[in-house]
Design a protein around this motif. Structure first.
Motif, PDB file in Angstrom:
ATOM      1  N   GLY A  38       0.812  -1.170  -0.078  1.00  0.00           N
ATOM      2  CA  GLY A  38      -0.082  -0.020   0.224  1.00  0.00           C
ATOM      3  C   GLY A  38       0.764   1.198   0.051  1.00  0.00           C
ATOM      4  N   ASP A 199      -2.385   4.134   0.733  1.00  0.00           N
ATOM      5  CA  ASP A 199      -3.551   3.197   0.464  1.00  0.00           C
ATOM      6  C   ASP A 199      -3.463   2.261   1.654  1.00  0.00           C
ATOM      7  N   SER A 201      -5.987   0.546   2.663  1.00  0.00           N
ATOM      8  CA  SER A 201      -6.841  -0.730   2.596  1.00  0.00           C
ATOM      9  C   SER A 201      -5.973  -1.873   2.276  1.00  0.00           C
ATOM     10  N   LYS A 202      -4.727  -1.546   1.810  1.00  0.00           N
ATOM     11  CA  LYS A 202      -3.838  -2.878   1.392  1.00  0.00           C
ATOM     12  C   LYS A 202      -3.227  -3.515   2.535  1.00  0.00           C
ATOM     13  N   THR A 204      -2.849  -5.312   5.688  1.00  0.00           N
ATOM     14  CA  THR A 204      -3.385  -6.336   6.601  1.00  0.00           C
ATOM     15  C   THR A 204      -2.268  -6.649   7.404  1.00  0.00           C
TER      16      THR A 204
END
Ligand code: PHE
Length: 466
Positions: A38, A199, A201-202, A204
Motif C-alpha cells: 500500500g 493506501d 486498504s492494502k 493487512t
C-alpha cells in the motif's frame, strides 16, 4: 586488550554500523514491500516500528557491547550471566547462516555490474539461467567473500572503519545521482505518487508483520552485530544518539531507494497503475525488469546508469557482509584467542562452503532449488529461502526478544541506565533515553515475543491467521 582494536572515531563507528544496516534489504527488498503493502501506508508502519521497537533494541545491543568491550558470547559472561551467552551463540549461528546466502545474492548483483559494463542487457531475460550457472556465480561469490575477508582481516580501524568511510558517502552519492536521473524520466510523477500516497486498504496483518520483520533485519538487529560493533567504541560515544543516527540513516536510505525505484517502475509500465502494482510487488524487478529499463536508455547511457546501479548494490551488500563476518571473527578472537587474520580467513572459507547449497539452489540443482515443502506455502522453497527463514527471520526475532528480556530484567534497568546516560545531554536525547528505558522492558519483549510465536506457528506449524 590491545589486540582487539577499536574504531578511531565516532563517525567511523556510525558509518560502519549504518553500513551494516544499509544493505540488500534496503535496496533489493524494501521498495517492493512498499509496493505490495500500500505504498506510503507501509512506509508509515515501517518507520513506526523502526523507531518505537528497533531503536531501543539497538541501544541495548550497543550498550552491552560498549560496557563489556567484548563480542556477544563473552559479553554475557563478562556481565556475570554465563547462561545467557546462549544469546551470543544463537547470534553466531544466525550470522553464519545469513552470510552464507546473503553472499550469493551479493554475487548476483556484483556479477550484474560486469554484465552491465559490457552492455549485456539481455541477461535480464535469462536471469534463471544466470543464477543456475553455479560456476560463474560461485566465482563471483568467492571473489565477494574474499573481498569481505580481506577488509575484516585488516582490523576494525584499518579495515572496517576505513572501508565504511569510503563506501558510505559514495553510496549516498550514487543513490542521489540515480534519484535525480530517474525523476527526469516520463511518468516519474506517477511513480512518486504511487510511492508516497498511502493506501491503507492494502494493510493487512501480513503487511504489518512483514514491515516489522523487514525493519528488524534491515537494522541488523537480534544477532549481536551491534554488540560487536559497540564493543569497539569508547565511553565517550553516546549510545542513544548513535543508535538514533544509525536508525535514521538506514531508514533514510531505504526511503531514498524507493524514490529512485518507483519512477523507474512507472517508466517501464508507462504509468499503468495495475501493472505497477504487479511489478512493484516483485523482488525479481531488480534483476529482470531493471536491466530492460537501462537498455531502453540507449547503449551508452544505459551502460553507465546500469553499472552504477549494480555497483551501488554491491557496495551496500559489502558493508553488510563485513559486519556479518565480523561477528564470528570477533568470537574467535575474544573467546578462542585466535589471531584476527587466521580467524577471518578460516570463517570466510567455512561460510563459503556452507553457502554452496544456496548457490546450487538457484537452479543448478533440482534438490536444493525445491528443497523443502513448508506448511502454508504453495510450492517447495529453495535452500536459500529456507536458510533465510531460519537465520534471517526466526533466529533474529528470538534473539531480539531475548536481548530485551536480558537487558531489562537480568542485567537490570539500573545497569542499562548507567550505560546509556551521559553528561550534558540535550533535551531530545534525554527524551529518547527515557523512551528506550521504558520500551526495552515492555514494548520490545511483548512485540518481539508475539512475532516469534507467530513466525513459528505460521511457517513451521502451518497455522493460518487469515
Ligand atoms: N541489514 C542488512 C541488510 O539490510 C542485513 C544484515 C542483517 C546485516 C543482520 C547484518 C546483520 O541488508
Amino acid at each position: 586488550m590491545a589486540a582487539r582494536g577499536g574504531f578511531n572515531s565516532r563517525i567511523g563507528f556510525i558509518l560502519a554500523a549504518a553500513g551494516s544496516a544499509v544493505g540488500l534489504g534496503n535496496i533489493w527488498k524494501f521498495p517492493f514491500e512498499v509496493g505490495a503493502g500500500g505504498g506510503a501506508a507501509f512506509l508509515v508502519i515501517y518507520l513506526f516500528f523502526a523507531f518505537t521497537l528497533c531503536f531501543p533494541v539497538m541501544a541495548a545491543e550497543i550498550a552491552i557491547g560498549r560496557r563489556t568491550q567484548s563480542s556477544p558470547v563473552s559479553a554475557f559472561k563478562k556481565l556475570g550471566f554465563p547462561r545467557w551467552s546462549g544469546i551470543g551463540y544463537l547470534g553466531l549461528i544466525s550470522g553464519l547462516l545469513i552470510l552464507s546466502f546473503y553472499n550469493i545474492v551479493a554475487a548476483w548483483a556484483f556479477g550484474y555490474f560486469f554484465e552491465m559494463l559490457r552492455g549485456h542487457f539481455e541477461i535480464a531475460k535469462h536471469f534463471s539461467d544466470y543464477t543456475a550457472d553455479w560456476l560463474k556465480i560461485g566465482s563471483y561469490a568467492l571473489i565477494f567473500m574474499l573481498g569481505t575477508a580481506f577488509i575484516v582481516s585488516r582490523g576494525v580501524a584499518h579495515g572496517i572503519e576505513r572501508a565504511a568511510k569510503m563506501m558510505m558517502p559514495l553510496l549516498l552519492l550514487l543513490v542521489l545521482g540515480l534519484i535525480i536521473y530517474s525523476l527526469t524520466l516520463p511518468n516519474a510523477n506517477v511513480g512518486i505518487k504511487y510511492y508516497l500516497l498511502p493506501d491503507f486498504s492494502k494493510v493487512t496483518g501480513a503487511v504489518v508483520y512483514g514491515a516489522l520483520g523487514q525493519a528488524f533485519f534491515s537494522l541488523s538487529l537480534g544477532m549481536g552485530a551491534l554488540i560487536t560493533f559497540g564493543s569497539y567504541v569508547t565511553k565517550q560515544t553516546n549510545v542513544i544518539s548513535s543508535a538514533a543516527i544509525i536508525t535514521l540513516t538506514d531508514v533514510s536510505i531505504a526511503f531514498l531507494a524507493g524514490l529512485m525505484m518507483f519512477p523507474l517502475v512507472a517508466y517501464v509500465t508507462n504509468g499503468d497503475l495495475g501493472a505497477m502494482a504487479d511489478i512493484s510487488g516483485e523482488e525479481a524487478f531488480i534483476f529482470e525488469t531493471l536491466p530492460t529499463v537501462f537498455e531502453s536508455l540507449g547503449p551508452n547511457l544505459g551502460l553507465v546508469i546500469g553499472s552504477i546501479f549494480f555497483l551501488l548494490l554491491s557496495f551496500a551488500a559489502l558493508t553488510s557482509t563485513i559486519s556479518l563476518l565480523e561477528v564470528p571473527t570477533a568470537f574467535l578472537v575474544d573467546e578462542k584467542k585466535i589471531p584476527r587474520g587466521k580467524a577471518t580467513w578460516g570463517v570466510a572459507l567455512f561460510i563459503f562452503v556452507i553457502g554452496i547449497p544456496s548457490l546450487l539452489g538457484a537452479g543448478a540443482s533440482q534438490f536444493f532449488t525445491q528443497f523443502i515443502q513448508m506448511p502454508e506455502m504453495e510450492s517447495p522453497i529453495s535452500f536459500m529461502k529456507f536458510v533465510g527463514l531460519i537465520g534471517g527471520s526466526t533466529f533474529l526475532s528470538i534473539g531480539g526478544f531475548l536481548i530485551s528480556i536480558f537487558t531489562a530484567y537480568v542485567w537490570k534497568k539500573s545497569n542499562f541506565r548507567q550505560e546509556i546516560e551521559a553528561e550534558n545531554e540535550s533535551a531530545l536525547i534525554r527524551f529518547l533515553r527515557g523512551y528506550v528505558d521504558f520500551a526495552i522492558g515492555i514494548i520490545c519483549p511483548i512485540v518481539l515475543g508475539v512475532i516469534t510465536v507467530v513466525t513459528i506457528l505460521t511457517n513451521y506449524l502451518g497455522v493460518s491467521f487469515s
